[in-house]
Design an enzyme around this catalytic site. Structure first.
Site, PDB file in Angstrom:
ATOM      1  N   ARG A 209     -25.916 -26.848  -5.204  1.00 42.81           N
ATOM      2  CA  ARG A 209     -25.987 -25.000  -5.547  1.00 42.81           C
ATOM      3  C   ARG A 209     -26.183 -24.610  -4.139  1.00 42.81           C
ATOM      4  NH1 ARG A 209     -27.854 -24.376 -11.862  1.00 42.81           N
ATOM      5  NH2 ARG A 209     -26.487 -26.308 -12.435  1.00 42.81           N
ATOM      6  N   GLU A 211     -27.188 -21.875  -3.695  1.00 41.56           N
ATOM      7  CA  GLU A 211     -28.050 -20.542  -3.692  1.00 41.56           C
ATOM      8  C   GLU A 211     -28.978 -20.546  -2.514  1.00 41.56           C
ATOM      9  OE1 GLU A 211     -29.258 -22.090  -6.936  1.00 41.56           O
ATOM     10  OE2 GLU A 211     -28.415 -20.900  -8.443  1.00 41.56           O
ATOM     11  N   ARG A 217     -39.247 -24.635  -6.850  1.00 41.04           N
ATOM     12  CA  ARG A 217     -38.607 -25.176  -7.941  1.00 41.04           C
ATOM     13  C   ARG A 217     -36.924 -25.448  -7.899  1.00 41.04           C
ATOM     14  NH1 ARG A 217     -39.923 -21.770 -13.032  1.00 41.04           N
ATOM     15  NH2 ARG A 217     -37.776 -21.174 -13.463  1.00 41.04           N
ATOM     16  N   HIS A 218     -36.542 -25.153  -6.810  1.00 41.52           N
ATOM     17  CA  HIS A 218     -35.177 -25.530  -6.469  1.00 41.52           C
ATOM     18  C   HIS A 218     -34.896 -26.224  -5.409  1.00 41.52           C
ATOM     19  CE1 HIS A 218     -35.140 -21.423  -8.887  1.00 41.52           C
ATOM     20  NE2 HIS A 218     -34.086 -21.953  -9.378  1.00 41.52           N
ATOM     21  N   GLU A 346     -38.694 -24.126 -16.656  1.00 42.17           N
ATOM     22  CA  GLU A 346     -37.684 -24.417 -17.511  1.00 42.17           C
ATOM     23  C   GLU A 346     -37.158 -25.789 -17.061  1.00 42.17           C
ATOM     24  OE1 GLU A 346     -33.893 -22.156 -16.851  1.00 42.17           O
ATOM     25  OE2 GLU A 346     -32.882 -23.773 -16.797  1.00 42.17           O
ATOM     26  N   SER A 349     -31.174 -26.290 -19.874  1.00 43.61           N
ATOM     27  CA  SER A 349     -30.532 -25.416 -20.458  1.00 43.61           C
ATOM     28  C   SER A 349     -29.182 -26.077 -21.241  1.00 43.61           C
ATOM     29  CB  SER A 349     -29.869 -24.270 -19.588  1.00 43.61           C
ATOM     30  OG  SER A 349     -30.756 -23.411 -19.030  1.00 43.61           O
ATOM     31  N   ARG A 397     -36.838 -31.627 -11.512  1.00 43.67           N
ATOM     32  CA  ARG A 397     -37.498 -30.563 -12.077  1.00 43.67           C
ATOM     33  C   ARG A 397     -38.402 -31.309 -13.056  1.00 43.67           C
ATOM     34  NH1 ARG A 397     -36.043 -25.227 -13.367  1.00 43.67           N
ATOM     35  NH2 ARG A 397     -35.052 -24.948 -11.183  1.00 43.67           N
TER      36      ARG A 397
HETATM   37  P1  ATP Z   1     -33.163 -21.782 -13.009  1.00 35.59           P
HETATM   38  O1  ATP Z   1     -33.240 -20.929 -14.227  1.00 35.59           O
HETATM   39  O2  ATP Z   1     -34.542 -22.654 -13.166  1.00 35.59           O
HETATM   40  O3  ATP Z   1     -32.946 -21.540 -11.661  1.00 35.59           O
HETATM   41  P2  ATP Z   1     -30.645 -22.710 -13.912  1.00 35.59           P
HETATM   42  O4  ATP Z   1     -30.734 -22.055 -15.337  1.00 35.59           O
HETATM   43  O5  ATP Z   1     -29.951 -21.928 -12.964  1.00 35.59           O
HETATM   44  O6  ATP Z   1     -32.059 -23.040 -13.565  1.00 35.59           O
HETATM   45  P3  ATP Z   1     -29.031 -24.599 -15.029  1.00 35.59           P
HETATM   46  O7  ATP Z   1     -27.782 -24.457 -14.658  1.00 35.59           O
HETATM   47  O8  ATP Z   1     -29.573 -24.308 -16.454  1.00 35.59           O
HETATM   48  O9  ATP Z   1     -30.222 -24.312 -14.075  1.00 35.59           O
HETATM   49  O10 ATP Z   1     -29.468 -26.230 -14.766  1.00 35.59           O
HETATM   50  C1  ATP Z   1     -29.913 -27.120 -15.664  1.00 35.59           C
HETATM   51  C2  ATP Z   1     -31.200 -27.683 -15.286  1.00 35.59           C
HETATM   52  O11 ATP Z   1     -31.120 -28.299 -14.127  1.00 35.59           O
HETATM   53  C3  ATP Z   1     -32.092 -26.766 -15.104  1.00 35.59           C
HETATM   54  O12 ATP Z   1     -32.880 -26.638 -16.199  1.00 35.59           O
HETATM   55  C4  ATP Z   1     -33.364 -27.468 -13.996  1.00 35.59           C
HETATM   56  O13 ATP Z   1     -33.923 -28.528 -14.566  1.00 35.59           O
HETATM   57  C5  ATP Z   1     -32.245 -28.028 -13.136  1.00 35.59           C
HETATM   58  N1  ATP Z   1     -31.890 -27.294 -12.156  1.00 35.59           N
HETATM   59  C6  ATP Z   1     -31.007 -26.347 -12.078  1.00 35.59           C
HETATM   60  N2  ATP Z   1     -30.957 -25.577 -10.737  1.00 35.59           N
HETATM   61  C7  ATP Z   1     -31.646 -26.658  -9.884  1.00 35.59           C
HETATM   62  C8  ATP Z   1     -31.986 -26.406  -8.755  1.00 35.59           C
HETATM   63  N3  ATP Z   1     -31.611 -25.590  -7.902  1.00 35.59           N
HETATM   64  N4  ATP Z   1     -32.891 -27.399  -8.197  1.00 35.59           N
HETATM   65  C9  ATP Z   1     -33.355 -28.300  -8.917  1.00 35.59           C
HETATM   66  N5  ATP Z   1     -33.293 -28.555 -10.361  1.00 35.59           N
HETATM   67  C10 ATP Z   1     -32.403 -27.382 -10.846  1.00 35.59           C
HETATM   68 MG    MG Z   2     -30.789 -22.737 -16.926  1.00 35.08          MG
END
Ligand code: ATP
Ligand code: MG
Length: 423
Positions: A209, A211, A217-218, A346, A349, A397
């Protein structure tokens, strides 16, 4: 080290061990070494006059973190930590550690995280770090085993993709011969294709990702533990998560008692709470249609301690285009999508997906996306695709939240973030 010693003790009391020098102390005519390996620690005790002059001299010259082989007699000793010590006959240096060490590798290391990550190979010498990754190994093993036992087929999705699978998250571009490609941000579309033919699939796969944010947490590269299942809706797929999380926590409690002690973590098998987005919004007094902030997630977990909180039936506006709207109605306000909050963050999802091509096109348009860019995806549902649901838990996470780690980078062996590409 431990089991080897026990076996040897039964026979002759003579042992041979290899490991890293954790600590050394001199006390008059006595030298203490603490030797460590992945299974534990043992004291090596040398008294001048009782061992050869050569061994005694060598002990004084061994630097910390060096790798040595010790042959000697194992003795029960009340004073020694762990109740046993080795009186060496022979010591051999296998690999010398240069001094000074680049970071503090003691149990209460004073080195800050970024520097520890710069020298991660040395950080791995620490018991606490080893404990984190032993537990992470239990988590991923149990995750896979849990679903394979239930008849899920393990899949390996591609890491290089030709277009955005979700929209929203930024992608890392890659050059693929003459074509433009990206690193996969999610196995989403692929696991759906598998579930729509092979019914139940499980995967642990890296995702990327792009971002630019830099949070605790990312990561920009993380591992996701995913399932996708045909013929089930939102409620059943959440129950699948409740079951696997309980199973994983039980396994960690059974397998990793020592590691939990080392980390000072008191773990309990969680309860589960199912609550709709509407109820959650009322409970937390957030405006309808707003996403949960990190503070909201923490607050929710305070209200339901030791509980996985499944917040379900989110507004369509807050969920990706592929999440099924209620009643399969493109104009519905609410969806069949959920988030799972545990330990204050979180962890996952998921939800029911849209398997009806016309509805999918409508929802893509609603989200301002161009259906043409998703033609392959939409077409995959034209030839006998059942309704299906799935979710994704971030491995790092999840490890972070289970072990109460402040920074997600602690839960990743070699983190990739905005600034870090090495080691
Ligand atoms: P967040 O809202 O915490 O940024 P997200 O909703 O963008 O996460 P999802 O696409 O729902 O993330 O990804 C499913 C799961 O993968 C998340 O619930 C989280 O546990 C993990 N996750 C997502 N993005 C990241 C990241 N950049 N780094 C670490 N773990 C991640
Ligand atoms: Mg999510």
């Amino acid at each position: 080290m431990r089991t080897y010693i026990k076996d040897a003790l039964k026979k002759t009391g003579k042992v041979e061990v290899v490991g890293w020098v954790h600590d050394s102390r001199a006390l008059g005519k006595i030298r203490f070494l603490v030797l460590k390996d992945i299974s534990g620690r043992i004291q090596i005790t040398t008294i001048k006059g009782k061992v050869s002059e050569e061994v005694f001299k060598l002990i004084d010259s061994i630097s910390r973190e060096s790798v040595i082989r010790v042959i000697g007699n194992l003795k029960v000793s009340k004073q020694a930590p762990g109740g046993k010590e080795i009186i060496p006959n022979k010591i051999e240096i296998i690999a010398k550690a240069e001094q000074p060490l680049l970071i503090d590798v003691s149990d209460r290391s004073k080195t800050e995280l970024p520097k520890r990550l710069d020298y991660r190979f040395l950080d791995f010498h620490r018991q606490k770090i080893q404990a984190i990754f032993k537990i992470q190994s239990t988590i991923s093993m149990k995750f896979r085993e849990h679903f394979v036992k239930k008849g899920f087929i393990e899949m390996q999705p591609p890491s290089i993709i030709s277009s955005a699978s979700e929209g929203g998250t930024e992608l890392f571009p890659a050059k693929y011969f003459e074509k433009k490609a990206y690193l996969a941000q999610s196995p989403q579309l692929y696991k759906q294709m598998v579930a729509c033919s092979m019914e139940k699939t499980v995967t642990i796969t890296p995702v990327w990702r792009a971002e630019k944010h830099n949070t605790v947490r990312h990561l920009n590269e993380c591992r996701q533990m995913d399932i996708e299942m045909a013929f089930v809706g939102q409620m059943e797929i959440m129950k699948q998560m409740e079951d696997v999380v309980k199973d994983i926590v039980s396994e960690v409690l059974k397998n990793n008692k020592k590691e939990l002690d080392i980390l000072g973590v008191k773990l309990k098998v969680p309860k589960a709470k199912y609550i709709s987005y509407d109820e959650t919004a009322k409970l937390l007094k957030i405006r309808y249609g707003e996403d949960l902030s990190p503070e909201n997630e923490r607050e929710l977990c305070k209200k339901f301690p030791h509980t996985i909180v499944f917040v379900h039936s989110w507004p369509v506006s807050l969920k990706p285009f592929y999440i099924m709207p209620k009643e399969q109605d493109a104009n519905a306000k609410l969806s069949e999508g959920f988030d799972a909050i545990y330990g204050g963050v979180e962890i996952s999802s998921g939800g029911q997906r849209i398997h009806i091509p016309d509805l999918l096109i409508k929802m893509l348009k609603k989200k301002g996306l161009n259906p043409k860019d998703f033609k392959h995806y939409v077409d995959s549902f034209r030839f006998g695709a059942p309704f299906h649901s799935g979710w994704s838990i971030g491995l790092e996470r999840f490890t972070q939240c289970l072990l109460n780690l402040y920074n997600i980078r602690e839960a990743c062996m070699f983190p990739r973030d905005r600034d870090r590409l090495v080691p």
